[in-house]
Structure formats: structure tokens, C-alpha cells
Write an enzyme that holds these catalytic residues in place. Sequence first.
Site: not given
Length: 173
Positions: A61, A98
Amino acid sequence: MNVEDLRAKIRDINDFPTEGILFKDITTLLKDGPAFRYVIEALAKRYTAAQIDIVVGIESRGFILAAPLAQQLAAGFVPVRKLGKLPAKTVHVEYELEYGRSALAIHEDAVQRGQRVLIVDDVLATGGTMAATIRLVEQLGGKVVGIAFLLELAFLKGREKLGSAPVDALLEY
Ligand code: AMP
């Protein structure tokens, strides 16, 4: 239009891509012509005096914002991609996600020593992706003079990972 009008154009998606994540979907902003133009012009305005040579966009993006921004600043565009996607010789860096690790790469001849670089992505979350990209640019000898996002999830404190270059986000959540 002002910058706060952009907020209403960004769609929140609950539990995407995994449970507990509130995903900021910018496709609803991008398909709105005046809003998309406003974003690029608002970001460009902040860097017109910064003598940017290269705008680096982060897959995927980040590309959507970095390419028109580079055009507006009469700068070059350079992609940072997931390891294994770029065809020529690269340098890469691993970073923590994460869950687990990932790696980003840049062509080793994409930035020349001393060039002034602006790095762009859509969302600043934990800052891990941007911190890794800064390392790549600096490894090539580029000078990171700006870091720009459309939006920042400020409660995740990603800025703290980004060192001394000035960080700009049009919207803060
Ligand atoms: P981070 O490394 O945690 O700062 O994550 C940054 C990357 O993940 C950016 O390229 C974002 O596009 C994406 N990202 C992380 N969290 C979100 C979120 N809540 N909504 C949309 N995109 C996100």
C-alpha cells in the site's frame, strides 16, 4: 476539503486479518478522486522545500502513495519489497512481526550514497516495518530526511522505533 474530512473516508474493519485487529481500510479513500488528490498534495506540500531525491514506498500500500508523491516532488520512486520479489541484486533486513519474522529488500543500486530520501507507507502501527526500511536505506548510504504516513495508530507508539528523522502523519488515531 480539509484533513479531518479524510477520516470519514477510511473504513474500519473489525477482526481483520486476525481477531482483535481493527484494520484501517484506505481503499474507500483511494477510490474518491478529490480525497486521493488531497492526500498527495497535503503530503507533497510538507516536503517541497526538502530537496527529496528519492521517495521510497513500502510494499504494497505504500506504493500507492509513494509513486504519485514522487511525481509531485519531481523525485525518483524506489520500491521496498518482501524478500525474493526484486529481480536484481538486493540488500535485505529481517524484522520482528507480532508473530514470527519477516524480511524486506531493496535493490542495492536503488539509492546512492548521500541522496535525500523520503520513506512513505499508509499506516504506522508498531513501527517495525518502517524501522526496517530505514535500516535498508541507511545501509545504502541514503539520508532519511522524512518519514510520511497517511495515518498513525498513535496508541501503539510506533514513532518511538523510528529514530531521529521527522515523522509526519496526516491523521492520528
Ligand atoms: P507495523 O510494522 O506494525 O507498523 O505495521 C505496518 C504495516 O502493516 C503497514 O504497512 C500497514 O499497512 C499494516 N498495518 C498494520 N496495522 C494495520 C491496521 N490496523 N490497519 C491497516 N493496516 C495496518
